[in-house]
Write a protein that holds these residues in place. Structure first.
Motif, PDB file in Angstrom:
ATOM      1  N   ILE A 148      -4.971  -7.980  -1.430  1.00 43.62           N
ATOM      2  CA  ILE A 148      -4.500  -7.625  -0.101  1.00 43.62           C
ATOM      3  C   ILE A 148      -3.437  -6.551  -0.231  1.00 43.62           C
ATOM      4  CG2 ILE A 148      -3.391  -8.481   2.001  1.00 43.62           C
ATOM      5  CD1 ILE A 148      -4.346 -11.318   1.119  1.00 43.62           C
ATOM      6  N   PHE A 149      -3.598  -5.474   0.532  1.00 45.28           N
ATOM      7  CA  PHE A 149      -2.596  -4.420   0.588  1.00 45.28           C
ATOM      8  C   PHE A 149      -1.859  -4.538   1.918  1.00 45.28           C
ATOM      9  CE2 PHE A 149      -5.497  -2.590  -2.517  1.00 45.28           C
ATOM     10  CZ  PHE A 149      -4.613  -2.112  -3.467  1.00 45.28           C
ATOM     11  N   VAL A 150      -0.528  -4.479   1.881  1.00 41.95           N
ATOM     12  CA  VAL A 150       0.270  -4.582   3.098  1.00 41.95           C
ATOM     13  C   VAL A 150       1.100  -3.319   3.294  1.00 41.95           C
ATOM     14  CG1 VAL A 150       0.411  -7.103   2.987  1.00 41.95           C
ATOM     15  CG2 VAL A 150       2.206  -5.742   1.947  1.00 41.95           C
ATOM     16  N   ASP A 151       1.525  -3.112   4.526  1.00 44.29           N
ATOM     17  CA  ASP A 151       2.372  -1.971   4.868  1.00 44.29           C
ATOM     18  C   ASP A 151       3.735  -2.149   4.189  1.00 44.29           C
ATOM     19  OD1 ASP A 151       3.596   0.198   6.045  1.00 44.29           O
ATOM     20  OD2 ASP A 151       3.817  -0.751   8.007  1.00 44.29           O
ATOM     21  N   PRO A 152       4.189  -1.155   3.427  1.00 46.12           N
ATOM     22  CA  PRO A 152       5.452  -1.305   2.702  1.00 46.12           C
ATOM     23  C   PRO A 152       6.701  -1.095   3.553  1.00 46.12           C
ATOM     24  CG  PRO A 152       4.511   0.823   2.226  1.00 46.12           C
ATOM     25  CD  PRO A 152       3.508   0.093   3.093  1.00 46.12           C
ATOM     26  N   LYS A 153       6.528  -0.740   4.813  1.00 49.96           N
ATOM     27  CA  LYS A 153       7.690  -0.411   5.646  1.00 49.96           C
ATOM     28  C   LYS A 153       8.661  -1.590   5.746  1.00 49.96           C
ATOM     29  CE  LYS A 153       9.135   1.462  10.032  1.00 49.96           C
ATOM     30  NZ  LYS A 153       8.761   1.927  11.347  1.00 49.96           N
ATOM     31  N   ASN A 154       9.888  -1.340   5.333  1.00 48.69           N
ATOM     32  CA  ASN A 154      11.015  -2.282   5.422  1.00 48.69           C
ATOM     33  C   ASN A 154      10.844  -3.571   4.621  1.00 48.69           C
ATOM     34  OD1 ASN A 154      12.435  -0.532   7.087  1.00 48.69           O
ATOM     35  ND2 ASN A 154      11.544  -1.397   8.940  1.00 48.69           N
TER      36      ASN A 154
ATOM     37  N   LYS B  34       0.870  -1.183   0.000  1.00 46.43           N
ATOM     38  CA  LYS B  34       0.000   0.000   0.000  1.00 46.43           C
ATOM     39  C   LYS B  34       0.901   1.226   0.000  1.00 46.43           C
ATOM     40  CE  LYS B  34      -4.167   1.983   1.589  1.00 46.43           C
ATOM     41  NZ  LYS B  34      -4.615   2.339   0.267  1.00 46.43           N
ATOM     42  N   LEU B  35       1.322   1.612  -1.187  1.00 43.37           N
ATOM     43  CA  LEU B  35       2.243   2.731  -1.345  1.00 43.37           C
ATOM     44  C   LEU B  35       1.482   4.047  -1.360  1.00 43.37           C
ATOM     45  CD1 LEU B  35       4.411   1.209  -4.185  1.00 43.37           C
ATOM     46  CD2 LEU B  35       5.012   1.357  -1.770  1.00 43.37           C
TER      47      LEU B  35
END
Length: 188
Positions: A101-107, A61-62
């Motif tokens: 599914i959207f995921v947190d892009p952090k790291n 999820k950018l």
């Protein structure tokens, strides 16, 4: 791009208010529209192929708007229409009864897909090398596995892609010989 540059230069040479300037302006507008239509068509074809091929699709999820404002890669982000692809995938997946599914892009590029530990990398470093578990693979493939794990909750198959993987080898056909399984095939 070269055609747009050529037509832009031609427009800039024309005298303001002249008929030739109006013609050049119209030609430049047509070229921009042609490229926009090509991009739009490609995005529709790509998203349709993804939705038809896979039951579950996992994306980062950018925050595209912030990336464009802050980064030096704003032209490239605009050029490939990241935001547009996400929107098209959303409604096409919903229509087809697929899961998106959207995921947190952090790291996602920094974490090791093998052991899960944080391994700092600069943007220009294209290979992931984990000093903790010894995993060596392309940075983008490592990030893809991290996105897959976050979205599905499934671990990466053990022994997958251990060894050096060049950017040329980042296709599932080449990786299947290394004991890798396509993350999407794992969902079925």
């Amino acid at each position: 791009k070269s055609e747009i540059r050529r037509k832009s230069r031609s427009l800039s040479r024309k005298k303001k208010g002249s008929k030739n300037r109006k013609k050049a302006k119209s030609a430049l507008a047509r070229e921009h529209a042609r490229i926009a239509n090509k991009r739009k068509t490609y995005n529709h074809q790509l998203t349709r192929q993804l939705v038809n091929s896979y039951q579950t699709i996992v994306l980062e999820k950018l925050n595209v708007k912030t990336m464009i404002q802050e980064g030096k890669y704003n032209f490239q982000i605009h050029d490939v229409s990241w935001g547009d692809i996400g929107i098209k995938l959303s409604y096409k997946a919903e229509e087809a009864g697929r899961t998106l599914i959207f995921v947190d892009p952090k790291n996602t590029t920094q974490d090791c897909s093998g052991c899960g530990r944080y391994v700092r990398k600069e943007i220009y470093e294209r290979t992931h090398q984990c000093p903790f578990c010894g995993l060596i693979m392309g940075r983008d493939l490592n990030a893809a596995w991290n996105v897959f794990k976050r979205g599905t909750g499934k671990p990466v198959p053990h022994g997958c892609a251990v060894g050096v993987i060049s950017e040329d080898e980042l296709s599932w056909d080449n990786l299947s010989g290394r004991g890798c399984v396509n993350p999407v095939d794992e969902l079925d």
